[in-house]
Design an enzyme around this catalytic site. Structure first.
Site, PDB file in Angstrom:
ATOM      1  N   ARG A 208      -7.916  -3.980  -3.320  1.00  0.00           N
ATOM      2  CA  ARG A 208      -7.373  -2.835  -4.022  1.00  0.00           C
ATOM      3  C   ARG A 208      -8.352  -2.873  -5.253  1.00  0.00           C
ATOM      4  O   ARG A 208      -8.177  -3.125  -6.385  1.00  0.00           O
ATOM      5  CB  ARG A 208      -5.842  -3.243  -4.614  1.00  0.00           C
TER       6      ARG A 208
ATOM      7  N   CYS B 292       0.904  -1.227  -0.044  1.00  0.00           N
ATOM      8  CA  CYS B 292       0.097  -0.065   0.042  1.00  0.00           C
ATOM      9  C   CYS B 292       0.892   1.256  -0.048  1.00  0.00           C
ATOM     10  O   CYS B 292       0.517   2.365  -0.624  1.00  0.00           O
ATOM     11  CB  CYS B 292      -0.942  -0.066   1.177  1.00  0.00           C
TER      12      CYS B 292
HETATM   13  C1  BEZ Z   1       0.445  -4.708   1.577  1.00  0.00           C
HETATM   14  O1  BEZ Z   1       1.710  -4.858   1.787  1.00  0.00           O
HETATM   15  O2  BEZ Z   1       0.153  -3.361   1.510  1.00  0.00           O
HETATM   16  C2  BEZ Z   1      -0.430  -5.672   2.169  1.00  0.00           C
HETATM   17  C3  BEZ Z   1       0.004  -6.880   1.631  1.00  0.00           C
HETATM   18  C4  BEZ Z   1      -1.024  -7.890   1.958  1.00  0.00           C
HETATM   19  C5  BEZ Z   1      -1.978  -7.732   2.538  1.00  0.00           C
HETATM   20  C6  BEZ Z   1      -2.403  -6.497   3.111  1.00  0.00           C
HETATM   21  C7  BEZ Z   1      -1.804  -5.174   2.729  1.00  0.00           C
END
Ligand code: BEZ
Length: 216
Positions: free
Chosen positions: A130, A53
């Site tokens: 997302r 993110c």
């Molecule tokens: C992240 O790194 O943004 C992420 C990865 C997996 C699940 C939720 C967030």
């Protein structure tokens, strides 16, 4: 309905009005109608202070000036508090030198996430996937992208999508696979046999009666 059976959230549909909302954000209270007259990219992320993110927020901030030139506003969302969002955008600025210029919705009660079908319980019951919703200046949903938690989005593709939508609106055409600005566009196929005959002599780059391209 059985109280234990959860109703599935309805998803927005292309070509229909985007679900109206009012939400608390890092820039104060925001309503969908505040964006009337501008294009809007409403996007969700799973959680603040997570690595993928963070790369996405940096990437969205980097394309924000190009989006602005095209009359497009950005608005983020996650199921986190405003305090978490404030701390995270400050952290991004400290660590990456990038100021986040767009508001981020704090959707702790999942109100907006539910309206837009952003939570995919098969992936996570507590985080938004997302998602990207492209909403036009009339408030109509024009494109939707859903990516899983583990895959960061390609913001150059989102910019390309905006360019494609604005080009097709402006010229009443369509864009072919892998189109990019400057490439030829697709002329809508003729709808009658007479128009098909005419099309062969219309002066476009025509492969066959249904397949014509032109420069815009
Ligand atoms: C992240 O790194 O943004 C992420 C990865 C997996 C699940 C939720 C967030």
């Amino acid at each position: 309905m059985d109280a234990n059976v959860q109703e599935k959230p309805s998803l927005p549909r292309l070509g229909e009005p985007a679900p109206p909302f009012e939400a608390q954000t890092t820039h104060g209270k925001i309503r969908l109608e505040d964006f009337h007259g501008s294009w809007l990219i409403l996007f969700s992320h799973p959680a603040d202070f997570t690595p993928v993110c963070t790369t996405e927020f940096v990437a969205f901030a980097e394309i924000a000036p190009e989006l602005r030139k095209r009359g497009v506003e950005l608005c983020g969302l996650s199921i986190d508090s405003t305090y978490s969002h404030i701390a995270w955008v400050r952290n991004i600025e400290n660590n990456f030198g990038i100021k986040i210029p767009f508001p981020v919705i704090a959707d702790l009660n999942k109100e907006v996430a539910t309206l837009y079908g952003m939570v995919m319980p098969g992936e996570s019951k507590t985080e938004a996937s997302r998602c990207v919703f492209v909403i036009d200046p009339n408030g109509v949903v024009r494109a939707m992208i859903y990516y899983p938690l583990t895959t960061g989005r390609n913001t150059q593709e989102i910019l390309r999508l905006i360019d494609a939508l604005q080009t097709t609106d402006q010229h009443a055409v369509a864009t072919p696979a892998n189109w990019k600005p400057g490439d030829k566009v697709i002329v809508p196929p003729p709808a009658t046999t007479d128009a098909a005959d005419e099309r062969m002599k219309a002066g476009y780059e025509t492969k066959d009666w249904y397949f014509s391209k032109k420069a815009v």
